[in-house]
Each structure stands twice: as structure tokens, then as C-alpha cells.
Design a protein around this motif. Structure first.
Motif, PDB file in Angstrom:
ATOM      1  N   GLY A   1      30.499  40.300  25.399  1.00 27.86           N
ATOM      2  CA  GLY A   1      31.737  39.604  25.715  1.00 27.86           C
ATOM      3  C   GLY A   1      31.746  38.190  25.158  1.00 27.86           C
ATOM      4  O   GLY A   1      30.776  37.445  25.339  1.00 27.86           O
ATOM      5  N   TRP A   2      32.813  37.831  24.476  1.00 28.51           N
ATOM      6  CA  TRP A   2      33.005  36.460  23.979  1.00 28.51           C
ATOM      7  C   TRP A   2      33.941  35.724  24.934  1.00 28.51           C
ATOM      8  O   TRP A   2      35.028  36.203  25.234  1.00 28.51           O
ATOM      9  CB  TRP A   2      33.585  36.473  22.563  1.00 28.51           C
ATOM     10  N   TYR A   3      33.517  34.568  25.436  1.00 34.90           N
ATOM     11  CA  TYR A   3      34.325  33.792  26.374  1.00 34.90           C
ATOM     12  C   TYR A   3      35.426  33.076  25.592  1.00 34.90           C
ATOM     13  O   TYR A   3      35.180  32.120  24.869  1.00 34.90           O
ATOM     14  CB  TYR A   3      33.445  32.791  27.113  1.00 34.90           C
TER      15      TYR A   3
ATOM     16  N   ILE B   1      32.452  33.408  34.660  1.00 38.76           N
ATOM     17  CA  ILE B   1      32.878  34.116  33.458  1.00 38.76           C
ATOM     18  C   ILE B   1      32.729  35.616  33.665  1.00 38.76           C
ATOM     19  O   ILE B   1      31.734  36.091  34.209  1.00 38.76           O
ATOM     20  CB  ILE B   1      32.053  33.659  32.242  1.00 38.76           C
ATOM     21  N   GLN B   2      33.719  36.352  33.246  1.00 35.11           N
ATOM     22  CA  GLN B   2      33.650  37.799  33.328  1.00 35.11           C
ATOM     23  C   GLN B   2      32.524  38.319  32.431  1.00 35.11           C
ATOM     24  O   GLN B   2      32.185  37.701  31.420  1.00 35.11           O
ATOM     25  CB  GLN B   2      34.972  38.420  32.881  1.00 35.11           C
TER      26      GLN B   2
ATOM     27  N   GLY C   1      37.483  36.497  30.032  1.00 34.28           N
ATOM     28  CA  GLY C   1      37.939  35.229  30.591  1.00 34.28           C
ATOM     29  C   GLY C   1      37.177  34.895  31.861  1.00 34.28           C
ATOM     30  O   GLY C   1      35.975  35.150  31.972  1.00 34.28           O
ATOM     31  N   LEU C   2      37.904  34.356  32.853  1.00 32.48           N
ATOM     32  CA  LEU C   2      37.290  33.991  34.125  1.00 32.48           C
ATOM     33  C   LEU C   2      37.581  35.049  35.190  1.00 32.48           C
ATOM     34  O   LEU C   2      38.690  35.599  35.250  1.00 32.48           O
ATOM     35  CB  LEU C   2      37.814  32.636  34.606  1.00 32.48           C
ATOM     36  N   ALA C   3      36.595  35.314  36.028  1.00 34.96           N
ATOM     37  CA  ALA C   3      36.783  36.208  37.168  1.00 34.96           C
ATOM     38  C   ALA C   3      37.463  35.445  38.302  1.00 34.96           C
ATOM     39  O   ALA C   3      37.644  34.221  38.243  1.00 34.96           O
ATOM     40  CB  ALA C   3      35.441  36.758  37.622  1.00 34.96           C
ATOM     41  N   LYS C   4      37.823  36.151  39.385  1.00 35.30           N
ATOM     42  CA  LYS C   4      38.523  35.519  40.506  1.00 35.30           C
ATOM     43  C   LYS C   4      37.684  34.454  41.198  1.00 35.30           C
ATOM     44  O   LYS C   4      38.222  33.503  41.769  1.00 35.30           O
ATOM     45  CB  LYS C   4      38.942  36.590  41.518  1.00 35.30           C
ATOM     46  N   ASP C   5      36.349  34.595  41.141  1.00 34.82           N
ATOM     47  CA  ASP C   5      35.479  33.615  41.801  1.00 34.82           C
ATOM     48  C   ASP C   5      35.167  32.412  40.914  1.00 34.82           C
ATOM     49  O   ASP C   5      34.370  31.553  41.273  1.00 34.82           O
ATOM     50  CB  ASP C   5      34.187  34.278  42.261  1.00 34.82           C
TER      51      ASP C   5
END
Length: 253
Positions: free
Chosen positions: A141-143, A129-130, A122-126
Motif C-alpha cells: 500500500g502506498w500512502y 494509515i490503512q 489512506g487513513l483508517a477511522k482511528d
């Protein structure tokens, strides 16, 4: 005596001996041969270093968009280049109809030797995308906030180029070519087959967000990894390598 001058031409009188003429002709012949040898030698010297004589061709210094890969007659594929709002490049083949959503489980690129499990990210804190954890260099990794592979729209998959100790799953991604096929096995048992339409290397400061994440009518797959030069100060590469592929078939395994 046979007449060597037909059609009524008069026969000339026999030549008179002329010893002085023979000497002159011999001298001229020797001088002519010496002159030819001198000219040929001069040409060889000039051709050996044309830039020293102002004869170097401008073509020799032109910057080429594709350099030889090592095999004669097989140049590298030129990277796709366009403004950030230009749509993704499509392969020269009819796209297949999009399918219903289903999460991906495995990605294969036969020509590059890639056979990797897929993890949902998913999304990182910043807000970025992770990326897959670096302790598993063969993981991609699949978003999950975008389309699933085979569903209408872009499915975005990320993978590392390398880690601190070794190369990773997408280390050979820049070697992929237009027309290559990428297979994504899904949870519903269907394998979506994507055909590459273009490869782009983009500066991270001018990342083509619209082209990568914008809505698309066809089922597309966009693979992303790092590229360019590694910046030791930031700990990141300067560019991204992006592969654009469109689903052209599918099969059930």
C-alpha cells in the motif's frame, strides 16, 4: 689438534672421567623432562575450561551488535539507531533530481524476490494509515497523502510481514542491505530507482514519526512492515521495520 678457542684463548686440559657426574646429570635431565610434561598437561587442562580458573576473557561475554549470518566473514548488517528527530540515513551515492508527481503501480526488490502491485491507501477511522487487505499477501500500500515515489519528499509504502496462514510480501524486508536497489514503476512510464541507506527496527510505542513522515528535499522511499515479537493478546507485533531509501536514478521502460 685444531685450536677451538681462537683469538689467543688458552686450550683447556682434557676432561677427566667422572662416573658420579654422569649419573647426576642423567637424573637431573629425567626430572626436567618430567617437569615439562607436567606443566604442559596442566596448561591443557586450564585452557580447556578457563572460566573455572579465573582466566576467561571479558571479550567472550560482550554483547555483539551484529551476529554471524551463517557464512564465515559475512556478519549481519547492524540496524540504524538514532533519536526520533534525526534525519533518515542517506546512501553513499549522489541523490537524483526529484521528478513530477505520478502514482506508483509496482514495486520490485530483486535481491529479495519482491515483485508486488501497489494499492493506494489512506487513513483508517482511528487515524492510523490503512494497510493493504490481508487476503492478497503480495499487495503493498502506498500512502496517498504523502509524496509519490520519485517526487521530492518521503513516499511511504506499507506491506504485511505475514498473515494468519502464510508469509507475506515484506516477510524478508529485514534482510535488505545498505546499497540494495528498490524499483518503483509509475503511471507515467518512468521507473524510479532508490538506493537503501539504512534499516531501522523501532518500537511502535516510540515510532520515529518525524524521520518517516517529515519533509525531505530529496525524493525518498520509506518501506514499513511489522517486526519484533508477536503479541497474542493484542494481535500485533511489538515493532516496525523501516527501510530508508533515496532515489538515485530513473529510467523509462
Amino acid at each position: 689438534m685444531v685450536n677451538q678457542y681462537p683469538y689467543g684463548s688458552p686450550v683447556p686440559p682434557p676432561p677427566q672421567p667422572d662416573d658420579g657426574g654422569k649419573v647426576l646429570r642423567t637424573t637431573l635431565l629425567v626430572a626436567a623432562i618430567a617437569g615439562v610434561v607436567t606443566v604442559v598437561a596442566g596448561m591443557l587442562i586450564v585452557l580447556g575450561a578457563p572460566e573455572e580458573y579465573g582466566l576467561a576473557s571479558d571479550r567472550d561475554s560482550l554483547a555483539l551488535t551484529a551476529q554471524p549470518e551463517g557464512k564465515a566473514g559475512q556478519p549481519e548488517q547492524a540496524m540504524f539507531q538514532a533519536a526520533p528527530d534525526v534525519p533518515p540515513p542517506l546512501p553513499q551515492i549522489q541523490p537524483a533530481p526529484a521528478m513530477l508527481p505520478s502514482s506508483p503501480v509496482r514495486l520490485k526488490v530483486k535481491r529479495l524476490g519482491i515483485d508486488a502491485p501497489i494499492k493506494s491507501v489512506g487513513l483508517a477511522k482511528d487515524g492510523t494509515i490503512q494497510v493493504p487487505p490481508s487476503d492478497n499477501p503480495n499487495l503493498v500500500g502506498w500512502y496517498r497523502n504523502m509524496s509519490t515515489p520519485g517526487e521530492a519528499g518521503p513516499a511511504v509504502v506499507l506491506g504485511h510481514k505475514d498473515t494468519r496462514t502464510r508469509s507475506a510480501v515484506f516477510s524478508r524486508l529485514p534482510e535488505i542491505r545498505n546499497g540494495d536497489q528498490i524499483e518503483v514503476k509509475r503511471q507515467d512510464g518512468v521507473t524510479a530507482v532508490f538506493t537503501v541507506g539504512g534499516v531501522e527496527q523501532a518500537d511502535k510505542k516510540t515510532f520515529p514519526t518525524q524521520r518517516v513522515y517529515g519533509p525531505q528535499q530529496n525524493a525518498q522511499l520509506h518501506l514499513i512492515t511489522c517486526g519484533g515479537v508477536y503479541n497474542r493478546n493484542t494481535g500485533h507485533y511489538t515493532d516496525n521495520v523501516i527501510v530508508y531509501a533515496t532515489m538515485t536514478s530513473s529510467y523509462r521502460s
